[in-house]
Design an enzyme around this catalytic site. Structure first.
Site, mmCIF file in Angstrom:
data_model
loop_
_atom_site.group_PDB
_atom_site.id
_atom_site.type_symbol
_atom_site.label_atom_id
_atom_site.label_comp_id
_atom_site.label_asym_id
_atom_site.label_seq_id
_atom_site.Cartn_x
_atom_site.Cartn_y
_atom_site.Cartn_z
ATOM 1 N N PHE A 38 -3.977 19.672 21.492
ATOM 2 C CA PHE A 38 -4.275 19.397 22.893
ATOM 3 C C PHE A 38 -4.314 20.666 23.730
ATOM 4 O O PHE A 38 -5.241 20.906 24.484
ATOM 5 C CB PHE A 38 -3.194 18.481 23.465
ATOM 6 C CG PHE A 38 -3.642 17.082 23.723
ATOM 7 C CD1 PHE A 38 -4.984 16.738 23.694
ATOM 8 C CD2 PHE A 38 -2.723 16.088 24.018
ATOM 9 C CE1 PHE A 38 -5.402 15.450 23.932
ATOM 10 C CE2 PHE A 38 -3.124 14.789 24.260
ATOM 11 C CZ PHE A 38 -4.464 14.473 24.211
ATOM 12 N N GLN A 104 4.045 12.652 16.315
ATOM 13 C CA GLN A 104 3.284 12.290 17.511
ATOM 14 C C GLN A 104 1.804 12.197 17.153
ATOM 15 O O GLN A 104 0.993 11.816 17.986
ATOM 16 C CB GLN A 104 3.445 13.359 18.589
ATOM 17 C CG GLN A 104 4.868 13.563 19.049
ATOM 18 C CD GLN A 104 4.980 14.799 19.928
ATOM 19 O OE1 GLN A 104 4.735 14.761 21.124
ATOM 20 N NE2 GLN A 104 5.334 15.912 19.331
ATOM 21 N N HIS A 124 2.959 7.684 18.481
ATOM 22 C CA HIS A 124 1.773 7.488 19.314
ATOM 23 C C HIS A 124 0.687 6.711 18.590
ATOM 24 O O HIS A 124 -0.490 6.809 18.928
ATOM 25 C CB HIS A 124 1.251 8.846 19.807
ATOM 26 C CG HIS A 124 2.215 9.530 20.743
ATOM 27 N ND1 HIS A 124 2.175 10.881 21.018
ATOM 28 C CD2 HIS A 124 3.266 9.041 21.466
ATOM 29 C CE1 HIS A 124 3.158 11.181 21.869
ATOM 30 N NE2 HIS A 124 3.835 10.089 22.142
ATOM 31 N N CYS A 135 -4.348 -10.028 21.082
ATOM 32 C CA CYS A 135 -3.856 -10.803 19.928
ATOM 33 C C CYS A 135 -3.468 -9.917 18.747
ATOM 34 O O CYS A 135 -2.924 -10.416 17.763
ATOM 35 C CB CYS A 135 -4.896 -11.839 19.492
ATOM 36 S SG CYS A 135 -6.314 -11.133 18.620
ATOM 37 N N SER A 199 4.083 21.182 21.576
ATOM 38 C CA SER A 199 4.383 21.910 22.813
ATOM 39 C C SER A 199 5.583 21.280 23.528
ATOM 40 O O SER A 199 6.095 21.850 24.482
ATOM 41 C CB SER A 199 3.159 21.894 23.729
ATOM 42 O OG SER A 199 2.813 20.553 24.048
ATOM 43 N N ASN A 223 6.699 26.792 16.174
ATOM 44 C CA ASN A 223 5.504 26.638 17.003
ATOM 45 C C ASN A 223 4.958 28.028 17.303
ATOM 46 O O ASN A 223 5.718 28.977 17.447
ATOM 47 C CB ASN A 223 5.867 25.934 18.327
ATOM 48 C CG ASN A 223 4.683 25.245 18.963
ATOM 49 O OD1 ASN A 223 4.012 24.454 18.313
ATOM 50 N ND2 ASN A 223 4.413 25.557 20.209
ATOM 51 N N ASP A 240 2.732 30.948 12.251
ATOM 52 C CA ASP A 240 1.843 29.903 11.750
ATOM 53 C C ASP A 240 2.624 28.885 10.906
ATOM 54 O O ASP A 240 3.444 29.261 10.052
ATOM 55 C CB ASP A 240 0.740 30.543 10.910
ATOM 56 C CG ASP A 240 -0.216 29.501 10.375
ATOM 57 O OD1 ASP A 240 -1.008 28.967 11.174
ATOM 58 O OD2 ASP A 240 -0.147 29.198 9.170
ATOM 59 N N ILE A 241 2.350 27.618 11.135
ATOM 60 C CA ILE A 241 3.109 26.549 10.465
ATOM 61 C C ILE A 241 2.912 26.565 8.951
ATOM 62 O O ILE A 241 3.877 26.471 8.189
ATOM 63 C CB ILE A 241 2.688 25.179 11.038
ATOM 64 C CG1 ILE A 241 3.254 25.030 12.443
ATOM 65 C CG2 ILE A 241 3.139 24.029 10.136
ATOM 66 C CD1 ILE A 241 2.624 23.924 13.248
HETATM 67 P P1 NAD Z 1 0.066 20.033 21.799
HETATM 68 O O1 NAD Z 1 -1.380 20.325 21.649
HETATM 69 O O2 NAD Z 1 0.599 19.804 23.161
HETATM 70 O O3 NAD Z 1 0.890 21.233 21.156
HETATM 71 C C1 NAD Z 1 0.563 21.733 19.890
HETATM 72 C C2 NAD Z 1 1.336 23.033 19.716
HETATM 73 O O4 NAD Z 1 1.102 23.476 18.383
HETATM 74 C C3 NAD Z 1 0.888 24.126 20.658
HETATM 75 O O5 NAD Z 1 2.000 24.613 21.382
HETATM 76 C C4 NAD Z 1 0.290 25.214 19.733
HETATM 77 O O6 NAD Z 1 0.641 26.518 20.127
HETATM 78 C C5 NAD Z 1 0.932 24.888 18.401
HETATM 79 N N1 NAD Z 1 0.107 25.210 17.234
HETATM 80 C C6 NAD Z 1 -1.187 24.889 17.010
HETATM 81 N N2 NAD Z 1 -1.578 25.282 15.779
HETATM 82 C C7 NAD Z 1 -0.501 25.924 15.228
HETATM 83 C C8 NAD Z 1 -0.275 26.570 13.975
HETATM 84 N N3 NAD Z 1 -1.209 26.634 13.029
HETATM 85 N N4 NAD Z 1 0.943 27.123 13.752
HETATM 86 C C9 NAD Z 1 1.935 27.066 14.703
HETATM 87 N N5 NAD Z 1 1.770 26.437 15.900
HETATM 88 C C10 NAD Z 1 0.567 25.874 16.157
HETATM 89 O O7 NAD Z 1 0.435 18.831 20.816
HETATM 90 P P2 NAD Z 1 1.619 17.778 20.868
HETATM 91 O O8 NAD Z 1 2.867 18.415 21.358
HETATM 92 O O9 NAD Z 1 1.598 17.102 19.564
HETATM 93 O O10 NAD Z 1 1.182 16.740 22.000
HETATM 94 C C11 NAD Z 1 -0.140 16.325 22.063
HETATM 95 C C12 NAD Z 1 -0.361 14.836 22.029
HETATM 96 O O11 NAD Z 1 -1.721 14.656 21.650
HETATM 97 C C13 NAD Z 1 0.429 14.111 20.994
HETATM 98 O O12 NAD Z 1 1.006 13.053 21.638
HETATM 99 C C14 NAD Z 1 -0.561 13.590 19.967
HETATM 100 O O13 NAD Z 1 -0.474 12.188 19.901
HETATM 101 C C15 NAD Z 1 -1.925 13.871 20.522
HETATM 102 N N6 NAD Z 1 -2.804 14.641 19.592
HETATM 103 C C16 NAD Z 1 -2.780 14.353 18.256
HETATM 104 C C17 NAD Z 1 -3.584 15.063 17.390
HETATM 105 C C18 NAD Z 1 -3.520 14.734 15.909
HETATM 106 O O14 NAD Z 1 -3.223 13.584 15.573
HETATM 107 N N7 NAD Z 1 -3.763 15.699 15.011
HETATM 108 C C19 NAD Z 1 -4.425 16.076 17.864
HETATM 109 C C20 NAD Z 1 -4.433 16.336 19.260
HETATM 110 C C21 NAD Z 1 -3.617 15.605 20.110
#
Ligand code: NAD
Length: 253
Positions: A38, A104, A124, A135, A199, A223, A240-241
Site C-alpha cells: 500500500f 493482514q 482482512h 446470505c 507499516s 520492515n 529486505d524480508i
Molecule cells: P503497507 O503497505 O502499509 O506496509 C508495507 C510495509 O512493508 C511498508 O512499510 C514497506 O516499507 C515494507 N516493505 C515492502 N516490501 C518490503 C520488503 N521486500 N522487505 C522489507 N519491507 C518491505 O501494508 P500493511 O501494513 O500490510 O497494510 C496494508 C493493508 O493493505 C493491509 O490491511 C492489507 O490487507 C492490504 N494489502 C494487502 C496486500 C496483499 O495481500 N499482498 C497488498 C497491498 C495491500
C-alpha cells in the site's frame, strides 16, 4: 555458507530460543512476489485511495469502480507465487516453531506456501473469491468478471439478490470477530512475536503486536522502513524480508 549479518543472526538466535512464535505479516512480505504493497513509493495507495465500505454499499457506480480496480490487479494476484518470506514461515510452522500466522494480506500466499488453514488467521479476509454480504453465498471472481464484461455492472447475489463483494475487509467494514479473537489470544500466549512487512498503521490489526508485548513476549519488527512501534521492539531489522527470513529455513526444530 556466507556469514549472517548481526541482526539476521540475532533473529535466528531469538527464534531458536523461543518456545511459541507468532508471525504477523503485512503487504511487505508479498512485494517480491509481484504484488505491490500500500504505502511504499509506487504502492497501491499512491495510485488510488481505497474505497470505504460505506461507499461500496452506497452506489452501484462505486461497486463497479471497485471491481474495475480488482480486475486490473487480478493478473498480479493470480500469477503470484509464495516468496522467500512465505517459504521461511511455512518451514517454521512445519517444524512446530511458529504456532500461528496472523496476516493482514488477502493474497492467499501463506496457504499456497503450505501453512495449514488452522494455523492461519486472515484479519482482512481473502481476495481470491467473493461472497454475498447478505446470505454469505460464495461467488467466483471469474464468474463476476464475465457478467461485468458483458453488462458493465456488478451482478447481485444469484441466490438472494444481495450485494456481492470480494471476501476482504474494506476500510470501515466490521472486522471478522472470530479472527480478531483468535489473533488476540495467540498474541497473549506466544513468547516471540514477529512483525513482518507491515507499516503498522492499519488498526485494529496494528494493535496486536502490543498485546503480545504487554503479555511478556519479545517483539521483533522486520520492515524496510521504521514503524511507529519500533520503540516497543526488542529487535528492529530494516532490511529486505526475503534476505532476512531465508536463513531461518536452516532451523530444524
Ligand atoms: P503497507 O503497505 O502499509 O506496509 C508495507 C510495509 O512493508 C511498508 O512499510 C514497506 O516499507 C515494507 N516493505 C515492502 N516490501 C518490503 C520488503 N521486500 N522487505 C522489507 N519491507 C518491505 O501494508 P500493511 O501494513 O500490510 O497494510 C496494508 C493493508 O493493505 C493491509 O490491511 C492489507 O490487507 C492490504 N494489502 C494487502 C496486500 C496483499 O495481500 N499482498 C497488498 C497491498 C495491500
Amino acid at each position: 555458507m556466507r556469514d549472517l549479518d548481526p541482526s539476521a543472526a540475532q533473529l535466528l538466535h531469538m527464534v531458536r530460543a523461543a518456545r511459541r512464535v507468532v508471525a504477523f505479516t503485512g503487504a511487505g512480505i508479498s512485494t517480491e512476489c509481484g504484488i505491490p504493497d500500500f504505502r511504499s513509493p509506487g504502492g497501491l495507495w499512491s495510485q488510488n485511495r481505497p474505497i470505504a465500505f460505506s461507499a461500496y454499499l452506497a452506489s452501484p457506480q462505486m461497486r463497479a469502480e471497485a471491481w474495475r480496480r480488482k480486475f486490473a490487479m487480478e493478473p498480479a494476484f493470480r500469477n503470484a507465487r509464495p516468496g522467500r518470506g512465505h517459504r521461511a514461515i511455512a518451514h517454521l510452522v512445519a517444524i512446530g516453531k511458529v504456532a500461528c500466522v496472523i496476516t493482514q494480506n488477502i493474497d492467499n500466499l501463506h496457504q499456497m506456501s503450505g501453512v495449514p488453514t488452522d494455523r492461519l488467521v486472515e484479519l482482512h479476509g481473502n481476495g481470491s473469491y467473493a461472497h454475498c454480504l447478505a446470505c454469505g453465498l460464495r461467488h467466483e471472481i471469474d464468474e463476476i468478471r464475465l457478467i461485468f464484461e458483458a453488462t458493465g455492472a456488478v451482478p447481485d447475489c444469484r441466490a438472494c439478490g444481495g450485494i456481492v463483494k470480494t471476501a476482504t475487509i474494506s476500510f470501515g467494514q466490521p472486522m471478522p470477530e472470530a479472527a480478531m479473537l483468535r489473533a488476540r489470544a495467540e498474541a497473549e500466549v506466544c513468547d516471540l512475536f514477529l512483525v513482518i512487512g507491515s507499516s503498522l498503521v492499519v488498526y485494529p490489526a496494528a494493535a496486536i503486536p502490543l498485546i503480545a508485548r504487554r503479555h511478556g513476549a519479545r517483539l521483533v519488527i522486520l520492515n524496510r522502513e521504521p514503524t511507529d512501534l519500533d520503540a516497543h521492539a526488542d529487535l528492529v531489522v530494516n532490511a529486505d524480508i526475503g534476505d532476512t527470513l531465508e536463513p531461518l529455513t536452516r532451523l530444524d526444530g
